[in-house]
Design an enzyme around this catalytic site. Structure first.
Site: not given
Ligand code: AHR
Length: 528
Positions: A206, A337
């Site tokens: 991220e 995820e």
């Protein structure tokens, strides 16, 4: 996406209205609704890689410390410091791949802190998840050992946000170089003469957010730089995974690949592009309103659309970069995820750690729907990892002190396990709306696996499934169901939601079963 049912698939079946809402039948309080499903036994999508059932364990709350890892001197029954019950259950589930150490944590983790004698390891502050200190007693060797114990392939997420290319390069050498270099000898001195042969390497996490708040262009530059120094250090070719978009952020994908293509070209394209997609919920897990449950479960249609769109984008870049007569570079798509992310209960977080979350009947159906999406899109996906393994978010196990329980979502994964390594088949349903019946099908030789999820809280679904191009000899099924969609397995009552044998009938090319409201079922069908 479930394909809308064609008339042909049901030629000879009742040509009546696709929905027939029937009022209460004996034994069910909810009205019943006929659901028509067609499974095309010869329309193959692709192999369902076991990696689509992967998992993710971060240094967050009590996922690792107190969850998977209790330490060798713990009074909690353990194998070499790992919680024995968790090891046994994860082995039973057969998690194919495990990603570690984060998440956001990965971009603040320095692997050297977690090697060498445990009492000499530094104490570090986990800045992302509550500023608690950890003693680094769980490091690379412990992670690899856990993977070996449960039979999972290790996937290490490298630090780009606060790390250096040298740090990542050295980690790869430390893990994979057979022997004779200072780093590989250090690994041997630390107890592992054999190389770890780690194949999957994440280049940050991220990086559009907690991993450094970067622009896609800046991250592309860093990706290219870090990637340059990661090599095959002896037999295991690293599979490099770049930080992909949040949900279906096409802007991140386009700008990253535009920037990467401008310099370096396809030779430096990542092997994997990792999208993160959470299904947020507005309520705490055990107090969901119908409206908020419907909103959350509807997000799986968006997930499926995101997979199709992102795969299309990757294909367009790969095509544009392929020189005539040269093999196409491959960029695989991962959902690195995923899972439900509900509102936390502050007292539970205080007792059990950050992002501790119960898993209810709703969460199990969400897990079932997510896996159905991945099976239907098996040709577009390489790996998918549920967040997370123990205690945190959409976990399959809850553990605290001496207590350990398999969540409802554990059983959703267990019910989907028979699909692994089979060939996904095209399915059609009469209701393709986001809360219509969710289906996936796969086949190997004369074994057909069908999974159905009913995301509706107020309707029992009577499923009439036509096998197009095959006929059935026999079938057996299991059901995961509870009348209360907010019900869950707890330390005190661990078997509230467990799979049970379920009636299923076969007649020629028809398979029929009923799905109570908010439930999932897997049928194993023997074909003629
Ligand atoms: O899974 C919890 C967090 O969610 C991870 O650390 C991060 O990658 C994501 O935002």
């Amino acid at each position: 996406m479930n394909k809308t049912l064609s008339r042909r698939a049901f030629a000879g079946g009742a040509g009546a209205a696709l929905f027939s809402v029937i009022t209460s039948r004996k034994g069910f309080s909810a009205p019943a609704q006929d659901q028509r499903v067609a499974v095309h036994a010869t329309a193959e999508i692709g192999t369902i890689s076991p990696l689509l059932h992967g998992s993710f364990a971060e240094h967050l709350g009590s996922c690792v410390y107190g969850g998977l890892w209790v330490g060798k001197d713990s009074s909690v029954p353990n194998v070499e410091g790992f919680r024995k019950q968790a090891v046994d259950w994860l082995k039973e589930l057969g998690i194919p791949v495990l990603r570690w150490p984060g998440g956001c944590f990965a971009d603040d983790y320095h692997w050297r802190d977690g090697i060498g004698p445990a009492d000499k390891r530094p104490k570090t502050v986990n800045i992302h998840w509550g500023n608690y200190t950890e003693d680094n007693s769980f490091g690379t060797h412990e992670f690899i050992r856990l993977c070996r114990l449960i039979g999972a392939e290790p996937y290490l997420a490298g630090n780009v946000g606060s790390g250096t290319p040298q740090e990542l390069r050295d980690w790869v050498e430390y893990c994979n170089y057979p022997s004779g270099s200072t780093l590989s000898d250090e690994r041997a001195a630390n107890g592992s003469p054999e190389p770890f042969n780690v194949r999957y390497w994440g280049v940050g996490n991220e990086n559009w957010g907690c991993g450094g708040n970067m622009t896609p262009e800046y991250y592309a530059d860093l990706y290219r730089r870090f990637r340059t120094y990661v090599r095959d250090f002896g037999g295991t070719r690293p599979f490099m995974i770049a930080c992909g978009p949040n949900r279906n952020d096409v802007n991140w994908t386009r700008r990253f690949f535009d920037a990467l293509s401008a310099r370096g070209g396809p030779g430096l394209y990542p092997h994997g592009w990792a999208m993160h997609f959470y299904s947020n919920g507005r309520d705490v897990p055990t107090k969901f309103t119908v409206e908020n449950m419907r909103e959350q479960l509807s997000s799986f249609a968006e997930l499926e659309n995101a997979i199709v769109v992102q795969r299309g984008l990757l294909d367009s870049y790969v095509r544009a970069q392929t020189a005539p007569g040269r093999p196409r570079p491959q960029v695989h798509l991962l959902v690195d995820e995923w899972g439900v992310w509900d509102r936390m209960v502050p007292e539970e977080e205080k007792t059990y750690g950050r992002l501790w979350m119960q898993s209810t009947m709703r969460s199990a159906v969400a897990a079932g729907m997510g896996l159905n999406v991945f099976h239907r899109q098996a040709d577009k996906l390489y790996m998918c990892n549920i967040a997370q393994t123990v205690n945190v978010l959409h976990s399959v196990i809850l553990a605290h002190r001496n207590n350990c329980v398999r969540t409802s979502s554990y059983y959703a994964f267990l019910l989907q396990k028979p699909h692994r390594s089979k060939t996904a088949l095209r399915v059609e349903t009469n209701d393709t709306s986001p809360l219509g019946i969710s289906v996936s099908a796969s086949r190997k030789d004369n074994e057909l696996v069908l999974t159905f999820c009913n995301p509706k809280h107020d309707v029992e679904m009577r499923v009439d499934c036509a096998l197009v191009g095959a006929s059935a000899v026999s079938a057996k099924a299991q059901l995961l169901s509870h009348p209360d969609y907010n019900a869950c397995n707890t330390f005190e009552n661990p078997n509230v939601i467990v799979p049970k044998d379920h009636p299923v009938s076969v007649e020629g090319s028809r398979v029929r079963l009923n799905l109570p409201p908010i439930s999932m079922s897997t049928a194993i069908v023997r074909l003629a």
